[in-house]
Design a protein around this motif. Structure first.
Motif, short mmCIF file in Angstrom:
data_model
loop_
_atom_site.label_atom_id
_atom_site.label_comp_id
_atom_site.label_asym_id
_atom_site.label_seq_id
_atom_site.Cartn_x
_atom_site.Cartn_y
_atom_site.Cartn_z
N GLU A 156 -79.32 -30.58 20.38
CA GLU A 156 -80.60 -31.28 20.54
C GLU A 156 -80.79 -31.62 22.01
O GLU A 156 -79.91 -32.21 22.64
CB GLU A 156 -80.66 -32.54 19.69
N HIS A 190 -88.63 -30.76 17.56
CA HIS A 190 -88.11 -31.83 16.72
C HIS A 190 -88.95 -33.10 16.81
O HIS A 190 -89.11 -33.81 15.82
CB HIS A 190 -86.66 -32.15 17.13
N ARG A 191 -89.50 -33.38 17.97
CA ARG A 191 -90.32 -34.58 18.13
C ARG A 191 -91.27 -34.41 19.31
O ARG A 191 -90.90 -33.85 20.35
CB ARG A 191 -89.43 -35.82 18.35
N ARG A 201 -84.55 -28.78 18.83
CA ARG A 201 -83.26 -28.40 18.26
C ARG A 201 -83.05 -26.91 18.55
O ARG A 201 -83.91 -26.08 18.21
CB ARG A 201 -83.24 -28.65 16.76
N ARG A 245 -86.94 -36.62 5.96
CA ARG A 245 -87.14 -35.20 6.24
C ARG A 245 -87.52 -34.45 4.97
O ARG A 245 -88.37 -33.57 5.00
CB ARG A 245 -85.86 -34.62 6.84
N TRP A 255 -92.87 -32.94 13.35
CA TRP A 255 -92.40 -33.30 14.69
C TRP A 255 -93.25 -34.33 15.43
O TRP A 255 -92.83 -34.87 16.44
CB TRP A 255 -92.24 -32.05 15.56
#
Length: 551
Positions: A3, A45-46, A64, A191, A208
């Motif tokens: 990550e 991922h975000r 990721r 998730r 995300w």
């Protein structure tokens, strides 16, 4: 899996998921010192907005990354420059999964029953169905198609259906309140919930986005597909089916429930044997609270909140949040979340903020006015709105009745109906007039969006005195946190009384109601959640507890 976080990206380079992935890939090559062929996969991922400096509003990403060879990942981590090592880490997180299938020999003769098809009940029923238990899900309101028609009829003809409205029906209150998926907690189930929503038709960006939402125009189809999945797994769903009684065994456990079905004709009642019941009735099912009190279940008062909806021009909120970057396509309509802690322990805070949305008519009882907020997926409306609330504690309520909070909510809703002049018009007041203790005569720059019309008046007449006083103290304080929030021409519309349940159905560590093994109080109505994500998570938790009880 590796990550990489804190990837700063200019707005122009982050207008789409593909553009964000390009930026993440470039950062992976730089930090890990690898080539494109070495990257087996990369996933966003975000994504969040950093607006701390208004002259440098930008995106912050995390990704990721999986490399082609696990040994290469270890080598790559060792090559990360010292100054960047706090941004790069190895992650090994198990894939989220539904509860394992219950062996046929361990399945009970009576199928488990889930009461309520809001977020908690829907995900509880789905988890039970995935485990092979073929649950019965009952919902007092309609399916999404009929429910949408009921809501539209109320907003155009002022004909309220007490069983199918913005509070009751498939998906619960969340279906018509934007579908915000924000949560302040971390749980592996989150998730799984997000993936389920995407599989059912929600946009991929909720996987995300730091502040994900689905939209009230998308959610009806999403919850319908989840119901179809439950049916495909052997579950049964009954709409227009209301819980009216619970038969308790000598040890307090449920033996059967009585339901009342009504679909255009006379009501009919049925007794259904049920030893395991997940009770996810929602925060507005006041008749269920009365049933629980009558049947001697343990109930306690809990702190809840009341207030009004506040509306500003969305363009003003965008400028206050994003400065010169307001309006950039990578940003969209700006949200906010504010709180003011007042002397004496009272709090004024915003909840369920709807960028580019509208105030909606959320009554579920004849002769009461309730407001809520909603926004479509695009969030393209002219106004921003949010609940502006004040905490109401058990000490604020008279006597010792556990349902005293319900009585206060109902009294304020009926006062708002009278103050609005009937026909479910809502009382409204300009912020400047509210702060100055004078009635309003009409709108300024901000036109209210409540669909059944407003009556300009004084909101104090529909609010508890301590709530009105706290709002007057809190609005200027919030204006110091977000420029223009105390704009004198912003609009307050009342009353917002259903943001949370005023009751807790007390449960033990096994998630069963105290003294009632086999009955699992669940979600917002029972006092164990405060939004879509927390309610869905609690639904899964109660389903897992029910499955554990079979062993």
């Amino acid at each position: 899996m590796i990550e990489i976080s804190q990837i700063a990206v200019p707005l122009d380079a982050g207008v789409s998921e593909e553009a964000c992935l390009d930026a993440c890939r470039a950062e992976a090559r730089r930090l890990l010192r690898v080539r494109d062929p070495d990257i087996a996969s990369i996933a966003l991922h975000r994504r969040s907005v950093d607006a701390r400096r208004k002259r440098d509003v930008h995106l912050t990403l995390s990704a990721r990354v999986a490399l082609a060879d696990p040994a290469l990942e270890s080598d790559a981590l060792g090559r990360v420059p010292e100054r960047d090592r706090n941004r790069v880490r190895a992650v090994e997180e198990p894939e989220p999964a539904w509860p394992a299938a219950v062996p046929a020999a361990a399945r009970p003769l009576e199928r488990p029953v889930v009461v309520g098809a809001g977020c908690a009940g829907l995900f509880a029923a789905l988890a039970l169905a995935e485990a092979g238990l073929e649950p019965l899900l009952i919902e007092r309101g309609d399916d999404a198609r009929r429910r949408t028609r009921s809501v539209e009829r109320f907003q155009t003809e002022r004909t309220l259906d007490p069983e199918s409205n913005i509070q009751f029906g498939l998906g619960g209150a969340g279906t018509f309140s934007d579908g915000k998926l924000n949560t302040g907690t971390r749980n592996p189930a989150h998730r799984q919930i997000l993936r389920t929503l995407v599989e059912a038709g929600a946009g991929r960006e909720i996987l995300w986005d730091a502040k994900p939402h689905v939209g009230s125009d998308v959610l009806p189809a999403v919850v319908t597909r989840i119901v179809e999945r439950i049916r495909d797994l052997g579950g049964e769903i009954r709409f227009r089916c209301r819980l009216v009684d619970i038969d308790r065994a000598p040890d307090g456990s449920p033996r059967a429930i009585t339901v009342e079905a009504r679909d255009g004709g006379a009501a009919s009642q049925e007794r259904i044997p049920a030893a395991r019941v997940i009770l996810a009735c929602g925060h507005s099912a006041r008749d269920v609270f009365e049933l629980l009190r009558r049947r001697s279940f343990a109930l306690e008062r809990k702190t809840f909140a009341m207030g009004a909806r506040i509306e500003h021009l969305q363009a003003d909120i965008d400028r206050a949040q994003y400065g010169p970057a307001a309006g950039h396509p990578a940003l969209g309509a700006a949200p906010y979340k504010l709180v003011a802690h007042l002397p004496g322990g009272r709090n004024v805070f915003t909840f369920c903020m709807c960028p580019g949305g509208e105030v909606v008519a959320a009554a579920s009882e004849i002769g009461g006015v309730v407001v809520n907020g909603a926004s479509l997926h695009a969030r393209a409306g002219r106004n921003a709105n949010a609940a502006l609330l004040v905490n109401v504690t058990p000490a604020d309520l008279p006597g010792d009745d556990p349902l005293a909070g319900v009585d206060l909510q109902r009294a304020c809703e009926r006062a708002a109906f009278e103050l609005g002049g009937g026909g479910y018009r809502a009382p409204a007041q300009l912020v400047g007039d509210f702060l100055a203790h004078r009635p309003s005569g009409g709108p300024g720059r901000v036109e209210p969006t409540y669909p059944l019309g407003v009556t300009w008046t004084e909101l104090d007449r529909a609010l508890p005195p301590h709530v009105a006083d706290a709002l007057r103290a809190g609005i200027p304080a919030l204006g110091r946190r977000l420029r223009g929030y105390d704009d004198s021409e912003a609009v307050l519309t009342g009353v917002e009384s259903r943001s949370s349940s005023p009751v807790t159905v007390v449960r033990d560590r096994s998630c069963c109601a105290v003294g009632a093994p086999g009955l699992f109080p669940c979600g917002e109505g029972a006092g164990y959640a405060g939004g879509i994500m927390s309610a869905a998570t609690d639904g899964i938790r109660c389903a897992e507890a029910l499955i554990a009880s079979l062993r």
